[in-house]
Design a protein around this motif. Sequence first.
Motif, short mmCIF file in Angstrom:
data_model
loop_
_atom_site.label_atom_id
_atom_site.label_comp_id
_atom_site.label_asym_id
_atom_site.label_seq_id
_atom_site.Cartn_x
_atom_site.Cartn_y
_atom_site.Cartn_z
N ARG A 412 17.05 24.82 54.64
CA ARG A 412 17.65 26.15 54.57
C ARG A 412 19.14 26.09 54.22
O ARG A 412 19.77 27.11 53.99
CB ARG A 412 17.48 26.87 55.91
CG ARG A 412 16.04 27.17 56.28
CD ARG A 412 15.96 27.84 57.65
NE ARG A 412 16.65 29.12 57.67
CZ ARG A 412 16.89 29.80 58.79
NH1 ARG A 412 16.51 29.31 59.96
NH2 ARG A 412 17.52 30.97 58.73
N VAL A 413 19.69 24.88 54.23
CA VAL A 413 21.12 24.68 53.99
C VAL A 413 21.28 23.77 52.78
O VAL A 413 20.55 22.80 52.62
CB VAL A 413 21.79 24.07 55.23
CG1 VAL A 413 23.26 23.74 54.95
CG2 VAL A 413 21.68 25.03 56.42
N ALA A 414 22.26 24.08 51.94
CA ALA A 414 22.52 23.28 50.74
C ALA A 414 24.00 22.94 50.64
O ALA A 414 24.86 23.66 51.17
CB ALA A 414 22.07 24.03 49.49
N ILE A 415 24.28 21.85 49.94
CA ILE A 415 25.64 21.44 49.61
C ILE A 415 25.76 21.41 48.09
O ILE A 415 24.91 20.84 47.41
CB ILE A 415 25.98 20.07 50.21
CG1 ILE A 415 26.06 20.15 51.73
CG2 ILE A 415 27.29 19.53 49.64
CD1 ILE A 415 26.31 18.81 52.42
N ALA A 416 26.81 22.02 47.56
CA ALA A 416 27.04 22.03 46.11
C ALA A 416 27.42 20.63 45.64
O ALA A 416 28.30 19.98 46.21
CB ALA A 416 28.14 23.03 45.76
N TRP A 417 26.76 20.20 44.57
CA TRP A 417 26.97 18.84 44.02
C TRP A 417 26.95 18.97 42.50
O TRP A 417 25.94 19.37 41.92
CB TRP A 417 25.85 17.92 44.50
CG TRP A 417 25.98 16.49 44.06
CD1 TRP A 417 25.72 15.97 42.82
CD2 TRP A 417 26.39 15.38 44.86
NE1 TRP A 417 25.94 14.63 42.80
CE2 TRP A 417 26.35 14.23 44.05
CE3 TRP A 417 26.78 15.25 46.20
CZ2 TRP A 417 26.69 12.97 44.52
CZ3 TRP A 417 27.11 13.97 46.66
CH2 TRP A 417 27.07 12.86 45.84
N ASN A 492 23.74 39.00 47.93
CA ASN A 492 22.36 39.21 48.34
C ASN A 492 22.08 38.75 49.77
O ASN A 492 20.92 38.72 50.19
CB ASN A 492 21.41 38.50 47.38
CG ASN A 492 21.39 39.16 46.01
OD1 ASN A 492 21.58 40.37 45.89
ND2 ASN A 492 21.20 38.35 44.97
N GLY A 493 23.13 38.39 50.50
CA GLY A 493 22.95 38.07 51.91
C GLY A 493 23.19 36.63 52.29
O GLY A 493 23.07 36.27 53.47
N GLY A 494 23.53 35.77 51.34
CA GLY A 494 23.77 34.37 51.65
C GLY A 494 25.13 34.14 52.27
O GLY A 494 26.03 34.99 52.19
N THR A 495 25.30 32.99 52.89
CA THR A 495 26.57 32.58 53.48
C THR A 495 27.11 31.40 52.68
O THR A 495 26.43 30.39 52.51
CB THR A 495 26.41 32.19 54.95
OG1 THR A 495 25.93 33.32 55.68
CG2 THR A 495 27.72 31.73 55.54
N SER A 609 26.90 32.10 62.06
CA SER A 609 27.05 33.38 61.37
C SER A 609 25.87 33.68 60.47
O SER A 609 25.59 34.84 60.16
CB SER A 609 28.35 33.40 60.56
OG SER A 609 28.25 32.58 59.40
N ALA A 610 25.17 32.62 60.02
CA ALA A 610 24.01 32.78 59.14
C ALA A 610 22.69 32.76 59.89
O ALA A 610 21.63 32.90 59.28
CB ALA A 610 24.02 31.68 58.08
N GLY A 611 22.74 32.55 61.20
CA GLY A 611 21.50 32.49 61.98
C GLY A 611 20.70 31.24 61.78
O GLY A 611 19.48 31.23 61.98
N VAL A 612 21.35 30.13 61.40
CA VAL A 612 20.67 28.85 61.20
C VAL A 612 20.80 28.03 62.47
O VAL A 612 21.91 27.78 62.95
CB VAL A 612 21.27 28.09 60.00
CG1 VAL A 612 20.63 26.71 59.88
CG2 VAL A 612 21.07 28.88 58.71
#
Length: 678
Positions: A412-417, A492-495, A609-612
Amino acid sequence: MPETTLRAEQPDSRTTGTWIPGRRIIRFGGDYNPEQWPRETWDEDIRLMKDAGVNLVSIGIFSWALIEPEENIFDFSFLDEIIDLLHTAGIDVDLATPTAAPPAWFYRKYPHSRAVTRAGTPLAFGSRGIVSPSSPEYRAASRRIAMQLARRYGSHPAVVLWHVHNEYGTPVAESYDEASVAAFRFWLQRRYGTLDRLNDAWGTNFWGQRYGQWAEVDAPRESGTASNPAHRLDFARFSSDALLECYRIERDAIREHAPQPITTNFMAITCPSVDLWQWANEVDIIANDHYLIAERPKNHLDVSRSGDLCRSLAGGKPWILMEHSTSAVNWQPRNIAKQPGEMRRNSLAHAARGADAVMFFQIRAGQKGAEKFHSALIPQAGEGSKKWREAVELGAEIASLDALVGSRVHARVAIAWDWVSFWAQDLDWRPSVDLDHRERIEEFYATLWRRGVTVDFVHPAADLSGYDVLFAPSLYLVDDDAAANIRAFVANGGTFAASYFSGIVSTNDDVPFGPYPGQLRDVLGLVIEEFLPLRAHETVTLSDGRTGRVWSDDITPSSAEVVVRYSDGPAAGAPAITRNQHGAGSAWYLSTALDGADLDLFVTGVLDSAGVSYAPPSDVETVLRTTDDLAFAIQINHGTHDDGAGLVGHDLLTGSPVTATDAVPAGGVRVVEISGTA
């Protein structure tokens, strides 16, 4: 148009869950180089492979000189024999094209095909990967030998996979020979169309660098001081494309005569010179080589990060760990041996993160050549050694994991690469020598790892709709497509959470008009009036007591709220951490380097804050692989105390039941098929 062609779904036999049609088994094996050994050792090698549970070997990787001893004269006798022997033993073959090591006759006949360094030095025969990828003679010879191999072995029942070349981009990624310069000019003409557009993109009015004819455009060789950064960035793009074209030439030659999947072995973490987001579309299955930096503390984090990056390149599909080491390598300053159990943990960590094959370099340790001190499945100490017994035990454990084949890992979590952003940031004359994109990504990743958060890596212009949170620890270059994509993700709702020196330049290493961070200014809701980098070893204190280093910014919020301010330092009183509401989502900005517990507080705040959800910090690595009706939890305890209870099911490695109170032993691994998931 987008800088990067993003990975698309491709219908193939692997949609049924297995990347080798008809065989649903986890692969175990490695590189085998029988040509380096007398014929009488082959039967013993195969016996030992069977004892260890080996079911796939890569062969032929460096055998060009034997297969084509003279130009257009081929001898397949040793391959014929060893492939038949392996097939009789029930061991499948990953057949390589040997094009990473052209033979001596090629260099003698075509000396102008040698790779040339940026300083102008031609590289001599005697190593590997040292030929110009733009050489017409090299490309023709590569296509010829790939086609000859495919014609001969494309229908052999032992050959289940094709392995093109070896580790593209290492040890040489860029060549400054005349063929490369000519190819670079052609690449630029296709990219820009006219010299006016090239001059504008590169900003050649600066320092009087304007070009009046295409013939004036050279490769960015060493010069008196810093070279034009846009020129160098485009040469890096071109060099990655040139290597990719070499791969395509061989792949297409094989495809004419052979039906098996085709791949090449990436070095996703350790080779920064190839844009693998583009390459991922071109292979039938992602394959990767990973080697620990042995002296690094907690280097098991590198194993996990490499596995997550490879799974991300694969679009979530299974992938191959084509090479890693049983113990020490031979090329680091200090080649530290792996401790008992470390090889097992490394291997199963890759499997946890999506690998359906666990393979090594190499099967038998060499006696001659530059890699004779590199560890192997069959070590110099032979089958009486502790390392051999570990390998046999690991092979038996891998054979117990066939239920994992085709299962997937979800994040559910990503890192930009973005490799292009890395290339740009690493060029000359940046605001601080302490800017280090890899270090920041590694720190953010380690923080998430300790919290049990599984991470994908994504190109910033890729589909982000499946994620709740996108971290950008260091994303210096953000082009128009990536900027629009990030804005839409947040709206669209992302953090989104960016750290310092992100969004600073666009496609050609150019600063967008207006204040920093131009490409991210609106989504972050702030402007940066001036960079305020810190002196060596200087730190700053934040208003909540946290300590920053390396960097600070003079920030003026536009719509962002200030979460934390600086208490001292060059930005005293100014915002240090901000949060901006943008559409249905939010965007955070961290303007200094936090470490340890200080960074953990920032990261968990973003996740909250993102509910993760996340776990208490732990040395137990837990990753889920799932199918439509099954779930498997791979748990690896990298600590010195038993830990990690809470699962109910049975352990595939031992066949024993697991209860909610059963901890993972220190240094241990378990693969739990979780009960009650059907």
